[in-house]
Design an enzyme around this catalytic site. Structure first.
Site, PDB file in Angstrom:
ATOM      1  N   ARG A 109       0.847  -1.313  -0.085  1.00  0.00           N
ATOM      2  CA  ARG A 109      -0.126  -0.085   0.095  1.00  0.00           C
ATOM      3  C   ARG A 109       0.795   1.271  -0.101  1.00  0.00           C
ATOM      4  NH1 ARG A 109       1.832   3.530   4.129  1.00  0.00           N
ATOM      5  NH2 ARG A 109       1.677   2.421   6.264  1.00  0.00           N
ATOM      6  N   GLU A 208      -6.015   7.655   7.536  1.00  0.00           N
ATOM      7  CA  GLU A 208      -4.987   8.542   8.241  1.00  0.00           C
ATOM      8  C   GLU A 208      -4.194   9.354   7.111  1.00  0.00           C
ATOM      9  OE1 GLU A 208      -1.942   6.184  10.420  1.00  0.00           O
ATOM     10  OE2 GLU A 208      -0.440   7.824   9.836  1.00  0.00           O
ATOM     11  N   ARG A 212      -5.407   5.564   0.897  1.00  0.00           N
ATOM     12  CA  ARG A 212      -4.344   4.359   0.841  1.00  0.00           C
ATOM     13  C   ARG A 212      -4.701   3.560  -0.163  1.00  0.00           C
ATOM     14  NH1 ARG A 212      -1.968   3.874   6.260  1.00  0.00           N
ATOM     15  NH2 ARG A 212      -1.060   5.749   6.630  1.00  0.00           N
ATOM     16  N   CYS A 254       1.565  11.266   8.903  1.00  0.00           N
ATOM     17  CA  CYS A 254       2.557  10.758   9.849  1.00  0.00           C
ATOM     18  C   CYS A 254       4.109  10.573   9.194  1.00  0.00           C
ATOM     19  CB  CYS A 254       2.286   9.384  10.466  1.00  0.00           C
ATOM     20  SG  CYS A 254       3.656   8.760  11.532  1.00  0.00           S
ATOM     21  N   THR A 256       6.356   8.862   9.310  1.00  0.00           N
ATOM     22  CA  THR A 256       6.610   7.544   9.257  1.00  0.00           C
ATOM     23  C   THR A 256       6.486   7.152   7.623  1.00  0.00           C
ATOM     24  OG1 THR A 256       4.714   6.467  10.119  1.00  0.00           O
ATOM     25  CG2 THR A 256       6.643   6.600  11.568  1.00  0.00           C
ATOM     26  N   ARG A 263       4.191   0.808   2.400  1.00  0.00           N
ATOM     27  CA  ARG A 263       4.380  -0.182   3.287  1.00  0.00           C
ATOM     28  C   ARG A 263       4.100  -1.673   2.448  1.00  0.00           C
ATOM     29  NH1 ARG A 263       2.836  -3.953   7.714  1.00  0.00           N
ATOM     30  NH2 ARG A 263       0.841  -3.612   7.407  1.00  0.00           N
ATOM     31  N   ARG A 291       4.674  -6.680  12.738  1.00  0.00           N
ATOM     32  CA  ARG A 291       3.485  -6.489  13.257  1.00  0.00           C
ATOM     33  C   ARG A 291       2.509  -7.479  13.688  1.00  0.00           C
ATOM     34  NH1 ARG A 291       1.090  -0.798  10.135  1.00  0.00           N
ATOM     35  NH2 ARG A 291       3.005   0.212  10.395  1.00  0.00           N
ATOM     36  N   GLU A 296      -1.546  -2.488  12.761  1.00  0.00           N
ATOM     37  CA  GLU A 296      -0.739  -1.851  13.820  1.00  0.00           C
ATOM     38  C   GLU A 296      -0.863  -1.908  15.309  1.00  0.00           C
ATOM     39  OE1 GLU A 296      -0.340   2.228  13.150  1.00  0.00           O
ATOM     40  OE2 GLU A 296       1.842   2.104  13.758  1.00  0.00           O
TER      41      GLU A 296
HETATM   42  P1  ADP Z   1      -1.572   0.189   6.991  1.00  0.00           P
HETATM   43  O1  ADP Z   1      -0.784   1.180   7.807  1.00  0.00           O
HETATM   44  O2  ADP Z   1      -0.453  -0.507   5.966  1.00  0.00           O
HETATM   45  O3  ADP Z   1      -2.420   0.195   6.408  1.00  0.00           O
HETATM   46  P2  ADP Z   1      -1.908  -1.721   9.149  1.00  0.00           P
HETATM   47  O4  ADP Z   1      -0.960  -2.685  10.050  1.00  0.00           O
HETATM   48  O5  ADP Z   1      -3.011  -0.727   9.800  1.00  0.00           O
HETATM   49  O6  ADP Z   1      -1.340  -1.105   8.068  1.00  0.00           O
HETATM   50  O7  ADP Z   1      -3.198  -2.943   8.312  1.00  0.00           O
HETATM   51  C1  ADP Z   1      -4.210  -2.326   7.859  1.00  0.00           C
HETATM   52  C2  ADP Z   1      -5.025  -3.596   7.573  1.00  0.00           C
HETATM   53  O8  ADP Z   1      -4.493  -4.449   6.385  1.00  0.00           O
HETATM   54  C3  ADP Z   1      -5.355  -4.658   8.656  1.00  0.00           C
HETATM   55  O9  ADP Z   1      -6.345  -5.308   8.732  1.00  0.00           O
HETATM   56  C4  ADP Z   1      -4.170  -5.797   8.372  1.00  0.00           C
HETATM   57  O10 ADP Z   1      -4.371  -7.018   8.945  1.00  0.00           O
HETATM   58  C5  ADP Z   1      -4.060  -5.779   6.729  1.00  0.00           C
HETATM   59  N1  ADP Z   1      -2.809  -6.534   6.205  1.00  0.00           N
HETATM   60  C6  ADP Z   1      -1.472  -5.701   6.301  1.00  0.00           C
HETATM   61  N2  ADP Z   1      -1.002  -6.445   5.722  1.00  0.00           N
HETATM   62  C7  ADP Z   1      -1.340  -7.484   5.209  1.00  0.00           C
HETATM   63  C8  ADP Z   1      -0.924  -8.764   4.400  1.00  0.00           C
HETATM   64  N3  ADP Z   1       0.370  -8.978   4.057  1.00  0.00           N
HETATM   65  N4  ADP Z   1      -1.997  -9.703   4.064  1.00  0.00           N
HETATM   66  C9  ADP Z   1      -3.480  -9.335   4.480  1.00  0.00           C
HETATM   67  N5  ADP Z   1      -3.775  -8.313   5.176  1.00  0.00           N
HETATM   68  C10 ADP Z   1      -2.860  -7.423   5.541  1.00  0.00           C
HETATM   69  N1  DAR Z   2       1.353   5.162  17.236  1.00  0.00           N
HETATM   70  C1  DAR Z   2       1.935   6.207  16.448  1.00  0.00           C
HETATM   71  C2  DAR Z   2       2.003   5.936  14.962  1.00  0.00           C
HETATM   72  C3  DAR Z   2       3.378   5.698  14.487  1.00  0.00           C
HETATM   73  C4  DAR Z   2       3.441   5.204  13.058  1.00  0.00           C
HETATM   74  N2  DAR Z   2       2.053   4.679  12.659  1.00  0.00           N
HETATM   75  C5  DAR Z   2       1.241   5.270  11.767  1.00  0.00           C
HETATM   76  N3  DAR Z   2       1.496   6.395  11.491  1.00  0.00           N
HETATM   77  N4  DAR Z   2      -0.015   4.676  11.803  1.00  0.00           N
HETATM   78  C6  DAR Z   2       3.275   6.609  17.175  1.00  0.00           C
HETATM   79  O1  DAR Z   2       3.689   7.679  17.042  1.00  0.00           O
HETATM   80  O2  DAR Z   2       3.948   5.762  17.842  1.00  0.00           O
END
Ligand code: ADP
Ligand code: DAR
Length: 338
Positions: A109, A208, A212, A254, A256, A263, A291, A296
């Site tokens: 993404r 966010e 995305r 953010c 990051t 990501r 993760r 997250e």
């Molecule tokens: P991001 O910031 O990349 O959107 P998150 O960690 O918040 O990431 O994940 C968002 C959603 O995407 C969550 O439901 C997570 O389970 C899903 N997800 C992330 N990576 C994968 C993957 N490789 N396969 C399936 N689902 C994923």
């Molecule tokens: N928990 C926040 C977010 C850090 C990175 N993750 C994001 N942007 N979704 C922190 O400052 O730790």
């Protein structure tokens, strides 16, 4: 620096009294002050970063703070020049798990923000709804493997929403870090998800970041997932004007998520390797983040982990996908040795 200071959110650690004096009275065109930028870190002392930008201007007006955060998180200098590479013709990578034994799924993404609106932390309800309308209009022109339908969160029944979140397709309401930053205001108005019937291409609107853009599928064919995402970005860039700078690349809420804002992750079974004491250090050396499998701050389940690239800025999209590919290849090898 004391051990306690080292554990502080970066935004607090680097916001010295001198910087507070330098920033006093300053606010961006969207009315954001330094207190607004660091509010999440102040209210959540367990933040790693603890700062969110309100707009592109935030990264200039409060650069002395953001430069320090960016240097620590991305290892990127304050005079760096970011280069993008959305091409796919140079990539040579086979499926690391052709028999689908170890990689459950692959997801890549990027975040994007429209250049003419404030970011999530500062945007007004009217503007959030204008972003939603502009992005839907661009998405409705997509064809072929990217053709899909938009579903507004305001109109979505709770059962459908919960299933889409549980199936890893849809975002949840922002966590306490995003709540403090003001990202959840007017939830769920102006937010939704665009997806193809096979759910291999999705776009979140107004989580966010304004967008995305997501490509995902079961299995470990990282190259196919990457090519679909590059196709989408190259198409959408012709219709939407994204916030971008030569120094920081794609601008995100953010810090990051600057640069590529990419990501690239796999959900991978590492039941033995994950129990070894060196697992975290090995991932760190490979520039990979660990993760849980529900987003997250979630936990892994059944020895399955979400492994992804950590660095997003100062590297190209091609570099990011190779960091994941080479890192996962190594982790699979180490798991097999056990
Ligand atoms: P991001 O910031 O990349 O959107 P998150 O960690 O918040 O990431 O994940 C968002 C959603 O995407 C969550 O439901 C997570 O389970 C899903 N997800 C992330 N990576 C994968 C993957 N490789 N396969 C399936 N689902 C994923
Ligand atoms: N928990 C926040 C977010 C850090 C990175 N993750 C994001 N942007 N979704 C922190 O400052 O730790």
């Amino acid at each position: 620096m004391t051990e306690i200071e080292k554990k502080l959110p970066m935004s607090i650690k680097y916001l010295t009294d001198d910087l507070k004096n330098e920033f006093a009275g300053k606010k961006t065109q969207n009315g954001f002050t330094i207190d607004d930028v660091v509010r999440s870190g102040v209210e959540n002392s367990d933040s790693s970063i603890g700062a969110y930008a309100a707009d592109a201007e935030s990264y200039q007006l409060f650069a002395p703070l953001f430069d320090k955060i960016i240097e620590e998180y991305h290892g990127y200098p304050k005079d760096g020049i970011h280069t993008s590479d959305l091409s796919t013709d140079k990539l040579l990578m086979d499926n690391l798990d052709p028999t689908d034994d170890i990689i459950n799924s692959t997801r890549i993404r990027v975040g994007r923000n429209l250049a003419s609106y404030a970011f999530a932390a500062a945007i007004s309800l009217d503007d959030r709804q204008s972003v939603e309308k502009e992005v839907i209009s661009a998405l409705n022109d997509l064809t072929g493997e990217l053709q899909g339908t938009y579903y507004s969160l305001e109109d979505m029944d709770e059962k459908t929403r919960l299933k889409l979140v549980a199936d890893h397709f849809l975002f949840k309401k922002g966590d306490r870090f995003l709540e403090s930053a003001g990202v959840n205001r007017d939830w769920p108005r102006g937010r939704g998800i665009f997806c193809t019937d096979n759910k291999r291409f999705l776009v979140w609107i107004n989580e966010e970041d304004h967008l995305r853009i997501i490509s995902m599928q079961n299995g470990g064919d990282i190259l196919m997932v990457f090519k679909r995402l590059m196709n989408a970005i190259n198409t959408l860039e012709k219709k939407l004007q994204f916030a971008y700078s030569g120094h920081l690349g794609n601008l995100s809420s953010c810090p990051t998520n600057l640069g590529t804002a990419m990501r690239a992750s796999v959900h991978i079974k590492l039941p033995k390797l994950s129990k070894t004491p060196s697992f975290k250090d090995l991932c760190n050396d490979l520039k990979l983040s660990i993760r849980g499998i529900h987003g997250e701050h979630s936990e892994s389940e059944g020895g399955v982990y979400d492994i992804s690239n950590k660095q997003r800025l100062g590297v190209s999209e091609n570099d990011v996908v190779y960091v994941l590919y080479n890192g996962i290849k190594r982790l699979i090898g180490e798991e097999a040795k056990l």
